[in-house]
Design an enzyme around this catalytic site. Structure first.
Site, PDB file in Angstrom:
ATOM      1  N   MET A   1      -0.973  -3.727  -4.998  1.00 47.63           N
ATOM      2  CA  MET A   1      -1.368  -3.744  -6.400  1.00 47.63           C
ATOM      3  C   MET A   1      -0.765  -4.949  -7.093  1.00 47.63           C
ATOM      4  O   MET A   1       0.378  -5.306  -6.838  1.00 47.63           O
ATOM      5  CB  MET A   1      -0.941  -2.459  -7.096  1.00 47.63           C
ATOM      6  CG  MET A   1       0.533  -2.117  -7.015  1.00 47.63           C
ATOM      7  SD  MET A   1       0.892  -0.550  -7.808  1.00 47.63           S
ATOM      8  CE  MET A   1       2.630  -0.409  -7.458  1.00 47.63           C
ATOM      9  N   CYS A   2      -1.542  -5.579  -7.906  1.00 49.18           N
ATOM     10  CA  CYS A   2      -1.212  -6.784  -8.667  1.00 49.18           C
ATOM     11  C   CYS A   2      -1.081  -8.009  -7.762  1.00 49.18           C
ATOM     12  O   CYS A   2      -0.576  -7.934  -6.647  1.00 49.18           O
ATOM     13  CB  CYS A   2       0.058  -6.631  -9.497  1.00 49.18           C
ATOM     14  SG  CYS A   2      -0.021  -5.329 -10.737  1.00 49.18           S
ATOM     15  N   GLY A   3      -1.563  -9.118  -8.270  1.00 47.65           N
ATOM     16  CA  GLY A   3      -1.458 -10.385  -7.570  1.00 47.65           C
ATOM     17  C   GLY A   3      -0.752 -11.402  -8.433  1.00 47.65           C
ATOM     18  O   GLY A   3      -1.026 -11.501  -9.636  1.00 47.65           O
ATOM     19  N   ARG A  30      -6.513  -7.652  -5.790  1.00 50.87           N
ATOM     20  CA  ARG A  30      -5.228  -7.005  -6.022  1.00 50.87           C
ATOM     21  C   ARG A  30      -5.136  -6.427  -7.430  1.00 50.87           C
ATOM     22  O   ARG A  30      -4.174  -5.727  -7.754  1.00 50.87           O
ATOM     23  CB  ARG A  30      -4.084  -7.987  -5.779  1.00 50.87           C
ATOM     24  CG  ARG A  30      -4.024  -8.521  -4.350  1.00 50.87           C
ATOM     25  CD  ARG A  30      -2.789  -9.381  -4.142  1.00 50.87           C
ATOM     26  NE  ARG A  30      -1.583  -8.562  -4.168  1.00 50.87           N
ATOM     27  CZ  ARG A  30      -1.022  -7.999  -3.104  1.00 50.87           C
ATOM     28  NH1 ARG A  30      -1.575  -8.155  -1.909  1.00 50.87           N
ATOM     29  NH2 ARG A  30       0.078  -7.289  -3.222  1.00 50.87           N
TER      30      ARG A  30
END
Length: 362
Positions: A1-3, A30
């Site tokens: 999760m998250c980029g 992401r």
């Protein structure tokens, strides 16, 4: 999760914003389209370079003008608005629930001995007391651009390709614990500190109480905000060398400390005892940028740009570093780096809990 993705030219070459936008777009899987953002350093190199550039988001409602006046009343208590304008945006890209406004600002000379503290006070007052406005960046010669949307949408909305900077950080968000809103998108900024983060800081409650003891106010409803305030407290206010400040965030395990030489053991023990409230728990990878900050390195004081990346102590979130000529990159994935720089000189995976610190060449 998250980029996350960040890069810096150690020659301080100016790089167009389309590079960071392209790199972040390759990390869009992401995120989930609920928040993206960019921060560029060196983007205001003309007559406003020495002004504080306040980027402020104001609710796009019939109360806009009233809220804007309240913001300006706070600013004018402490200094002079040199110039203000709506940040240029493209219509029809995303729902414009906020109006992004920027103020180039000079703090009154009577506050010269505590100028940066005054700027922090302004940020806290606006975010805490003015309903419908929040400050997203407040440093010199830099600016944060963020909103709810996919990376390419936010880049097009803010016309990121029109800006040039020598350092960029960017983030594609996948919110898990709080609602998606413009203030919750990354990067988070205070003065010259800008933070992008992948993961979850499970110690947020402890960290929040720790910084609030020193006058900071967490009002943006996400755990990453507190990291920017911890860095400001430790490195600017307490003047702790960067390696030791980062050791407070991701301290060595006690069994590692026990095996250190005596002087080093005493130092790391003191950090853990004095700054226990700054320790970040949970799975995280962060990238941080700052210019013009006093950074103590090996006993020397540097006043220049620094970019660093850091993971939790067992590396539950990925972080990749790479180099090419004068460029250094930090990212969640190697693919994002190679999207804009296919031929790299060096690629490596930083050790868990150990920072990557990049400084300009002299």
């Amino acid at each position: 999760m998250c980029g996350i993705i960040g890069f810096m030219s150690r020659k301080k070459r100016m790089i167009k914003g389309d590079k960071i936008a392209l790199a972040l777009d390759s990390l869009k899987e992401r995120g989930n389209g609920k928040g993206s953002g960019y921060v560029g350093y060196g983007i205001y190199p003309t007559k406003y370079k020495d002004c504080y550039a306040f980027h402020i988001l104001i609710d796009n409602t019939p109360k806009f003008e009233k809220i804007k006046v309240e913001v300006e009343n706070v600013l004018e208590q402490y200094g002079t608005i040199v110039k203000d304008e709506e940040i240029p945006t493209e219509d029809g890209i995303i729902e414009k629930t906020q109006i992004p406004w920027r103020y180039f600002y000079e703090v009154d000379e009577k506050f010269a001995d505590r100028e940066e503290d005054v700027v922090v006070d302004i940020v806290m007052e606006i975010n805490d007391k003015i309903d419908g406005a929040f400050v997203i960046s407040s440093g010199k010669d830099l600016g944060v651009f963020k909103a709810v949307g996919w990376p390419d949408e936010v880049a097009k909305f803010y016309r990121i390709d029109k800006y040039e900077g020598y350092m960029w950080l960017a983030h594609a968000r996948y919110p898990t614990n709080t609602r998606a809103w413009w203030g919750g998108a990354h990067p988070f900024n205070l003065l010259n500190w800008s933070v992008v983060h992948n993961g979850e800081i499970t110690s947020y409650g402890t960290n929040k109480r720790f910084v609030e003891m020193f006058g900071y106010k967490c009002r943006l409803l996400t755990d990453t905000e507190v990291v920017a305030y911890i860095l400001d407290l430790l490195m600017r206010k307490h003047k702790i060398p960067v390696e030791y400040a980062l050791s407070a965030l991701a301290p060595r395990f006690w069994d590692e400390i026990d095996k250190m030489p005596e002087e080093e053991r005493e130092l790391h023990t003191a950090i853990r005892l004095a700054y226990g409230g700054a320790m970040l728990n949970g799975p995280f990878a962060i990238a941080v940028g700052t210019p013009q900050g006093l950074i103590f390195m090996n006993g020397d004081i540097e006043k220049d740009t620094t970019m660093f990346g850091l993971t939790d102590r067992i590396k539950l979130r990925p972080l990749i570093a790479a180099e090419k000529d004068d460029m250094i990159f930090i990212s969640s994935e190697e693919s994002a780096i190679r999207r804009i720089c296919p031929d790299l000189d060096r690629v490596w995976m930083p050790d868990a809990g150990m920072p990557v610190i990049a400084r300009p060449w002299k």
